[in-house]
Write a protein that holds these residues in place. Structure first.
Motif, mmCIF file in Angstrom:
data_model
loop_
_atom_site.group_PDB
_atom_site.id
_atom_site.type_symbol
_atom_site.label_atom_id
_atom_site.label_comp_id
_atom_site.label_asym_id
_atom_site.label_seq_id
_atom_site.Cartn_x
_atom_site.Cartn_y
_atom_site.Cartn_z
ATOM 1 N N ALA A 33 -13.673 26.889 -17.239
ATOM 2 C CA ALA A 33 -13.117 27.289 -15.959
ATOM 3 C C ALA A 33 -14.213 28.023 -15.184
ATOM 4 C CB ALA A 33 -11.916 28.201 -16.156
ATOM 5 N N MET A 34 -14.186 27.884 -13.870
ATOM 6 C CA MET A 34 -15.170 28.561 -13.037
ATOM 7 C C MET A 34 -14.452 29.501 -12.082
ATOM 8 S SD MET A 34 -18.093 27.572 -14.115
ATOM 9 C CE MET A 34 -19.137 28.270 -12.824
ATOM 10 N N THR A 35 -15.044 30.650 -11.894
ATOM 11 C CA THR A 35 -14.393 31.712 -11.143
ATOM 12 C C THR A 35 -15.348 32.312 -10.131
ATOM 13 O OG1 THR A 35 -13.080 32.222 -13.129
ATOM 14 C CG2 THR A 35 -13.096 33.871 -11.383
ATOM 15 N N TRP A 36 -14.812 32.622 -8.964
ATOM 16 C CA TRP A 36 -15.571 33.376 -7.962
ATOM 17 C C TRP A 36 -15.044 34.812 -7.943
ATOM 18 C CZ3 TRP A 36 -19.849 31.943 -5.374
ATOM 19 C CH2 TRP A 36 -20.148 30.579 -5.277
ATOM 20 N N PHE A 37 -15.993 35.742 -7.921
ATOM 21 C CA PHE A 37 -15.701 37.155 -7.751
ATOM 22 C C PHE A 37 -16.459 37.638 -6.521
ATOM 23 C CE2 PHE A 37 -13.540 38.252 -11.696
ATOM 24 C CZ PHE A 37 -13.928 37.243 -12.566
ATOM 25 N N ARG A 38 -16.127 38.815 -6.063
ATOM 26 C CA ARG A 38 -16.891 39.442 -4.981
ATOM 27 C C ARG A 38 -16.927 40.947 -5.182
ATOM 28 N NH1 ARG A 38 -12.819 38.343 0.172
ATOM 29 N NH2 ARG A 38 -11.183 39.847 -0.423
ATOM 30 N N GLN A 39 -17.967 41.548 -4.610
ATOM 31 C CA GLN A 39 -18.115 42.994 -4.701
ATOM 32 C C GLN A 39 -18.601 43.534 -3.371
ATOM 33 O OE1 GLN A 39 -20.520 44.356 -8.004
ATOM 34 N NE2 GLN A 39 -19.584 46.374 -7.922
ATOM 35 N N ALA A 40 -17.772 44.351 -2.763
ATOM 36 C CA ALA A 40 -18.127 45.007 -1.509
ATOM 37 C C ALA A 40 -18.818 46.327 -1.823
ATOM 38 C CB ALA A 40 -16.868 45.240 -0.677
ATOM 39 N N PRO A 41 -19.609 46.848 -0.881
ATOM 40 C CA PRO A 41 -20.313 48.114 -1.126
ATOM 41 C C PRO A 41 -19.338 49.219 -1.501
ATOM 42 C CG PRO A 41 -21.134 47.062 0.855
ATOM 43 C CD PRO A 41 -19.941 46.271 0.421
ATOM 44 N N GLY A 42 -19.650 49.916 -2.583
ATOM 45 C CA GLY A 42 -18.833 51.031 -3.009
ATOM 46 C C GLY A 42 -17.536 50.667 -3.691
ATOM 47 N N LYS A 43 -17.319 49.377 -3.913
ATOM 48 C CA LYS A 43 -16.073 48.933 -4.542
ATOM 49 C C LYS A 43 -16.367 48.185 -5.831
ATOM 50 C CE LYS A 43 -13.280 48.641 -0.343
ATOM 51 N NZ LYS A 43 -12.340 47.801 0.444
ATOM 52 N N GLU A 44 -15.345 48.039 -6.638
ATOM 53 C CA GLU A 44 -15.491 47.308 -7.883
ATOM 54 C C GLU A 44 -15.489 45.802 -7.611
ATOM 55 O OE1 GLU A 44 -13.444 50.478 -10.999
ATOM 56 O OE2 GLU A 44 -12.487 48.554 -10.623
ATOM 57 N N ARG A 45 -16.087 45.065 -8.534
ATOM 58 C CA ARG A 45 -16.074 43.620 -8.430
ATOM 59 C C ARG A 45 -14.626 43.137 -8.598
ATOM 60 N NH1 ARG A 45 -21.066 40.684 -11.223
ATOM 61 N NH2 ARG A 45 -21.947 42.413 -10.026
ATOM 62 N N GLU A 46 -14.223 42.187 -7.753
ATOM 63 C CA GLU A 46 -12.842 41.730 -7.801
ATOM 64 C C GLU A 46 -12.756 40.210 -7.849
ATOM 65 O OE1 GLU A 46 -10.716 42.946 -4.284
ATOM 66 O OE2 GLU A 46 -11.893 41.665 -2.964
ATOM 67 N N PHE A 47 -11.660 39.740 -8.431
ATOM 68 C CA PHE A 47 -11.387 38.315 -8.548
ATOM 69 C C PHE A 47 -11.084 37.718 -7.174
ATOM 70 C CE2 PHE A 47 -9.738 34.472 -10.306
ATOM 71 C CZ PHE A 47 -8.648 34.136 -9.519
ATOM 72 N N VAL A 48 -11.598 36.483 -6.955
ATOM 73 C CA VAL A 48 -11.334 35.778 -5.703
ATOM 74 C C VAL A 48 -10.572 34.481 -5.966
ATOM 75 C CG1 VAL A 48 -12.359 34.620 -3.716
ATOM 76 C CG2 VAL A 48 -13.358 36.762 -4.576
ATOM 77 N N ALA A 49 -11.147 33.615 -6.818
ATOM 78 C CA ALA A 49 -10.537 32.307 -7.041
ATOM 79 C C ALA A 49 -11.033 31.732 -8.359
ATOM 80 C CB ALA A 49 -10.875 31.344 -5.900
ATOM 81 N N GLN A 50 -10.208 30.889 -8.965
ATOM 82 C CA GLN A 50 -10.556 30.253 -10.235
ATOM 83 C C GLN A 50 -10.115 28.799 -10.224
ATOM 84 O OE1 GLN A 50 -8.518 31.379 -14.090
ATOM 85 N NE2 GLN A 50 -10.596 32.060 -14.608
ATOM 86 N N ILE A 51 -10.906 27.950 -10.896
ATOM 87 C CA ILE A 51 -10.564 26.541 -11.010
ATOM 88 C C ILE A 51 -10.669 26.109 -12.465
ATOM 89 C CG2 ILE A 51 -12.928 25.787 -10.435
ATOM 90 C CD1 ILE A 51 -11.566 23.387 -8.930
ATOM 91 N N HIS A 52 -9.678 25.383 -12.922
ATOM 92 C CA HIS A 52 -9.637 24.868 -14.295
ATOM 93 C C HIS A 52 -10.777 23.885 -14.521
ATOM 94 C CE1 HIS A 52 -7.842 22.485 -17.651
ATOM 95 N NE2 HIS A 52 -7.363 23.673 -17.985
ATOM 96 N N TRP A 53 -11.181 23.714 -15.797
ATOM 97 C CA TRP A 53 -12.309 22.825 -16.077
ATOM 98 C C TRP A 53 -12.057 21.417 -15.540
ATOM 99 C CZ3 TRP A 53 -11.232 18.461 -18.807
ATOM 100 C CH2 TRP A 53 -10.098 18.463 -19.628
ATOM 101 N N SER A 54 -10.799 21.003 -15.505
ATOM 102 C CA SER A 54 -10.462 19.660 -15.040
ATOM 103 C C SER A 54 -10.453 19.558 -13.516
ATOM 104 C CB SER A 54 -9.089 19.267 -15.567
ATOM 105 O OG SER A 54 -8.087 20.075 -14.959
ATOM 106 N N GLY A 55 -10.429 20.696 -12.859
ATOM 107 C CA GLY A 55 -10.262 20.693 -11.402
ATOM 108 C C GLY A 55 -8.821 20.546 -10.974
ATOM 109 N N GLY A 56 -7.918 20.400 -11.933
ATOM 110 C CA GLY A 56 -6.534 20.114 -11.609
ATOM 111 C C GLY A 56 -5.685 21.329 -11.283
ATOM 112 N N SER A 57 -6.188 22.518 -11.593
ATOM 113 C CA SER A 57 -5.436 23.746 -11.292
ATOM 114 C C SER A 57 -6.369 24.765 -10.658
ATOM 115 C CB SER A 57 -4.831 24.343 -12.568
ATOM 116 O OG SER A 57 -3.871 23.479 -13.120
#
Length: 122
Positions: A33-57
């Motif tokens: 599975a592949m996941t995007w995270f983001r981190q704004a200045p002064g904030k903790e890294r947070e989850f953005v989006a995830q995709i299943h290995w198949s691309g189906g979810s």
């Protein structure tokens, strides 16, 4: 070794769009599975989006649902994040990560790329 290289960030006006890319190598991409995270200045890294290995979810944080779309190309070992209707609060460094479907805490990941800066400002 695991390598994750993010690109596509930049400066965009509110309401604009960007497409981020992540080139992956050093592991079995189409088992991960592949996941995007983001981190704004002064904030903790947070989850953005995830995709299943198949691309189906896919799964999105509430803050980006309906505006961002995650996709992948297993033939190219690439994952993408299409970001539309961008808001100033989307400003952050964006990172991709590889792992198990359902793991959405940054603490579950051990490998990170350098990230790509997204700045939303007029």
């Amino acid at each position: 070794q695991v390598q994750l290289v993010e690109s596509g960030g930049g400066l965009v006006q509110p309401g604009g769009s960007l497409r981020l890319s992540c080139a992956a190598s050093g592991f079995t991409f189409d088992d991960s599975a592949m996941t995007w995270f983001r981190q704004a200045p002064g904030k903790e890294r947070e989850f953005v989006a995830q995709i299943h290995w198949s691309g189906g979810s896919t799964y999105y944080a509430d803050s980006v649902k309906g505006r961002f779309t995650i996709s992948r190309d297993n033939a190219k070992n690439m994952v993408y994040l299409q970001m539309n209707s961008l808001k100033p609060e989307d400003t952050a460094v964006y990172y991709c990560a590889a792992g198990d479907w359902g793991r959405r805490s940054p603490n579950a990941y051990g490998y990170w790329g350098q990230g790509t800066q997204v700045t939303v400002s007029s």
